[in-house]
Design an enzyme around this catalytic site. Structure first.
Site, short mmCIF file in Angstrom:
data_model
loop_
_atom_site.label_atom_id
_atom_site.label_comp_id
_atom_site.label_asym_id
_atom_site.label_seq_id
_atom_site.Cartn_x
_atom_site.Cartn_y
_atom_site.Cartn_z
N ARG A 76 0.82 -1.21 0.00
CA ARG A 76 0.00 0.00 0.00
C ARG A 76 0.86 1.26 0.00
O ARG A 76 0.57 2.23 -0.70
CB ARG A 76 -0.93 0.03 1.22
CG ARG A 76 -2.15 -0.87 1.10
CD ARG A 76 -1.85 -2.35 1.12
NE ARG A 76 -1.06 -2.74 2.29
CZ ARG A 76 -0.35 -3.86 2.39
NH1 ARG A 76 -0.29 -4.71 1.38
NH2 ARG A 76 0.33 -4.15 3.48
N CYS A 114 -5.01 -2.15 9.05
CA CYS A 114 -3.86 -1.61 8.32
C CYS A 114 -4.12 -0.13 8.15
O CYS A 114 -5.11 0.26 7.51
CB CYS A 114 -3.69 -2.28 6.97
SG CYS A 114 -2.43 -1.50 5.93
N THR A 140 -2.32 2.20 6.47
CA THR A 140 -2.10 2.72 5.11
C THR A 140 -3.22 2.32 4.16
O THR A 140 -3.57 3.08 3.25
CB THR A 140 -0.73 2.25 4.58
OG1 THR A 140 0.28 2.54 5.55
CG2 THR A 140 -0.38 2.96 3.29
N THR A 191 3.83 4.71 8.38
CA THR A 191 4.50 4.63 7.09
C THR A 191 4.53 6.01 6.45
O THR A 191 3.72 6.89 6.76
CB THR A 191 3.77 3.66 6.13
OG1 THR A 191 2.49 4.21 5.79
CG2 THR A 191 3.61 2.28 6.75
N LYS A 207 7.74 -6.88 9.15
CA LYS A 207 7.06 -7.62 8.09
C LYS A 207 7.88 -8.82 7.63
O LYS A 207 7.31 -9.85 7.22
CB LYS A 207 6.78 -6.69 6.91
CG LYS A 207 5.65 -5.68 7.16
CD LYS A 207 5.41 -4.83 5.94
CE LYS A 207 4.22 -3.89 6.11
NZ LYS A 207 2.94 -4.59 6.21
N CYS A 265 0.80 2.58 12.69
CA CYS A 265 1.02 1.46 11.78
C CYS A 265 0.82 0.20 12.60
O CYS A 265 1.35 0.10 13.72
CB CYS A 265 2.43 1.50 11.18
SG CYS A 265 2.85 0.02 10.21
#
Length: 282
Positions: free
Chosen positions: A91, A125, A127, A169, A209, A239
């Site tokens: 994203r 999420c 983003t 992010t 991640k 985030c």
């Protein structure tokens, strides 16, 4: 070629296979050719979770929903239909490059959840909320907004938070998911400087991640320390990878875990739907 996901049906040992085609539907996503599977015998409202962004953050969100639910047995918990497909394109990279690559995947996931008769949908999420307005316009199912849940928690401090630091992010920062909501209500949002964002925050998120939690924790806690030097009154973890490795207590300032706040928003929705009250545990 149809894609398949596997879910456990209502009877022990029974597995329901849900397949969907990648052919776009009239709403701009992939239309499910068969997503319904078995119907639950219990018709209480189901919560849909559009997850997989990333999968560890989705698992953390589900755990927090369970922990926030005032339940005394299995049957008291919220029935959740979880669409966790990590293959949704990145994203942050898409938004920053002007690409709309995640859209058909997000819309397809929403279609599968809609076909499972969910009554509300959460997206753990931050983003991905850059596509929230479009997703919301194409769905009759309400989408619970992570930014609104977090903003309400900050504002509930009743003036004690005048400067809140935001770690997120680069796309979430650029998309101003939080800034507009908070600044319009008198709360200054402090962002990391460019060096901290590029050398600590983004590599830290990527480390989580990739499964390197120790490195992620090291980088993100250093970013937090740098941001605290600006004399912020609170810290917003914008985030869902961040609370996986960052402590939310012991920092001498309030830490707002957006994963937890979205989970509590879901529990409040569920309680309102089923009992008429909006109490979440903790």
């Amino acid at each position: 070629m149809p894609q398949a996901s596997i879910g456990i049906g209502p009877r022990a040992g029974r597995i329901a296979i849900f397949t969907h085609s990648a052919v776009p539907d009239s709403k701009g996503g992939a239309a499910p050719s068969c997503c319904k599977g078995d119907r639950c015998m219990d018709e209480r409202p189901r919560l849909g979770v559009l997850g997989g962004m990333g999968p560890l953050a989705t698992a953390d969100f589900m755990r927090k929903v369970v922990e926030a639910t005032p339940a005394s047995c299995d049957q008291d918990h919220i029935p959740m239909m979880v669409h966790s497909v990590p293959q949704i394109p990145d994203r942050s990279a898409a938004f920053l490059s002007g690409s709309d690559a995640p859209w058909p995947y997000l819309r397809a996931g929403l279609s599968c959840l809609e076909a499972l008769n969910v009554r509300a949908i959460a997206i753990p999420c931050n983003t991905a909320h850059l596509w929230y307005e479009r997703l919301s316009r194409t769905s009759d199912v309400p989408l619970l907004h992570i930014g609104e849940a977090a903003a309400q928690a900050v504002l509930a401090q009743e003036g004690r938070i005048r400067k809140v630091g935001l770690l997120a992010t680069s796309a979430t920062l650029k998309g101003e998911i939080y800034q507009a909501r908070l600044q319009a209500r008198g709360v200054e949002v402090v962002l990391p400087d460019s060096a901290v964002q590029q050398e600590l925050v983004m590599p830290g998120i990527q480390a989580v991640k990739s499964g390197n939690l120790a490195l992620g924790a090291e980088l993100l806690q250093e970013a937090c320390a740098r941001l605290r030097k600006t004399r912020i009154d609170g810290l917003l973890l914008g985030c869902t990878e961040l609370p996986v490795v960052m402590p939310t207590t012991g920092l001498e300032i309030p830490v707002f875990d957006t994963t937890d706040l979205l989970a509590r928003s879901c529990v409040a929705w569920w309680m309102q739907q089923t009992t008429g009250c909006s109490f979440a545990r903790g």
